[in-house]
Design a protein around this motif. Structure first.
Motif, mmCIF file in Angstrom:
data_model
loop_
_atom_site.group_PDB
_atom_site.id
_atom_site.type_symbol
_atom_site.label_atom_id
_atom_site.label_comp_id
_atom_site.label_asym_id
_atom_site.label_seq_id
_atom_site.Cartn_x
_atom_site.Cartn_y
_atom_site.Cartn_z
ATOM 1 N N GLU A 186 0.801 -1.228 0.000
ATOM 2 C CA GLU A 186 0.000 0.000 0.000
ATOM 3 C C GLU A 186 0.831 1.273 0.000
ATOM 4 N N GLY A 187 2.108 1.193 0.287
ATOM 5 C CA GLY A 187 2.916 2.384 0.484
ATOM 6 C C GLY A 187 3.804 2.728 -0.696
ATOM 7 N N GLY A 188 4.926 3.385 -0.388
ATOM 8 C CA GLY A 188 5.882 3.787 -1.407
ATOM 9 C C GLY A 188 5.697 5.207 -1.884
ATOM 10 N N PHE A 189 6.779 5.801 -2.372
ATOM 11 C CA PHE A 189 6.715 7.211 -2.778
ATOM 12 C C PHE A 189 5.995 7.423 -4.097
ATOM 13 N N THR A 190 5.874 6.397 -4.915
ATOM 14 C CA THR A 190 5.170 6.582 -6.190
ATOM 15 C C THR A 190 3.689 6.845 -5.932
#
Length: 311
Positions: free
Chosen positions: A162-166
């Motif tokens: 669910e995360g990440g900088f994109t």
């Protein structure tokens, strides 16, 4: 982000929204909210918030967005969602089709819809400072991920599911690109992951936006700043750019000239959030406004998830 919007909603006596209740399943988050807005009722469930509100604001990990939004729409409420719509693109497509078919009052929190710096960029473009668009370059860099102010949410922000900088950051610049240049089409992408279930550490992509070529890159660990970014549009007559979220600049000789009323992001943010809340109030009343639509958010999500799937 939820705490930021709560602060914005209560910081001015003439703010066009009133806080009728909040719920958070994490006791520590609920305690912080009680400190931020001690007059705001702390309710016992999401259902209680939906019952108490005219418009439900959802600031939660992506997997919770659509179930809460659907419950609110079923109850006849308006909905203001954090992005992305979901970590599940098929579910997002079904939700958007249903919401559009029902004429739902719904918007997504891409704050660039209320950014004075973005308005300046658009005005320069409309004045002919770019001419015919020829290329767009987007770059984002982070000292670490999650950023320092997001560490309390690292349990999901640092994970691939669910995360990440994109999803969290690049999506803002894809929304800006979609709104100013036109429909997005992904041509090539490559995402790098460190292993296990950890979120991406680098991306590269080529796209088009309304036919304009777009290059996109992002990385973790190549700057000592929390985050730094640039959105640079070049054309037959010149170039303009948005730098570090809130600094509008136009090409001047061999350098860049900053807009005279430019503000750093920490000073710009209250103006932007007020603009978003004014649009939320208009949406809830069924009036025209310029929040990011569900359709725009879905188009951004489809590009984001395709980039991540390339890794």
């Amino acid at each position: 982000m939820g705490e930021r919007l709560v602060r914005a909603a209560r910081d001015a006596s003439d703010m066009p929204v009133a806080l009728t209740g909040v719920w958070d399943p994490a006791p520590e988050a609920a305690a912080r909210l009680a400190t931020v807005a001690p007059e705001m009722p702390l309710l016992g469930s999401a259902a209680a918030v939906i019952a108490a509100c005219d418009c439900l604001y959802v600031a939660a990990p992506p997997a919770a967005h659509l179930p809460l939004a659907e419950a609110a729409l079923d109850a006849g409420r308006a909905v203001f969602l954090e992005k992305p719509l979901s970590h599940d693109t098929d579910a997002a497509r079904r939700f958007v089709a249903r919401a559009e078919g029902a004429g739902a009052r719904a918007g997504v929190n891409f704050p660039m819809a209320s950014s004075p710096a973005v308005a300046q960029i658009a005005a320069w473009r409309d004045q002919g400072l770019v001419g015919r668009p020829e290329s767009l370059a987007i770059s984002v860099d982070f000292a670490a991920w999650p950023r320092s102010w997001q560490r309390d949410a690292s349990g999901w922000l640092s994970r691939r599911a669910e995360g990440g900088f994109t999803r969290e950051v690049v999506s803002h610049f894809l929304f800006l690109t979609r709104r100013l240049l036109g429909p997005l089409a992904l041509e090539h992408a490559r995402a790098s992951f460190p292993g296990g279930d950890q979120a991406e550490t680098a991306i590269e992509a080529r796209l088009t936006a309304g036919g304009t070529p777009v290059s996109l890159r992002g990385a973790v660990g190549e700057t000592d700043r929390d985050d730094t970014n640039a959105w640079t549009l070049r054309g037959s007559a010149g170039a303009i750019r948005l730098r570090d979220w809130s600094i509008a600049e136009r090409e001047a000789g061999e350098g860049w000239a900053t807009a005279p009323d430019a503000l750093p992001n920490e000073r710009m943010r209250p103006l932007v959030l007020r603009g978003q809340l004014e649009k939320v109030a208009a949406m809830t009343r069924g009036e025209p406004q310029a929040l990011a639509t569900l359709r725009e958010a879905l188009e951004v999500q489809e590009i984001v998830e395709a980039i991540l799937a390339s890794g």
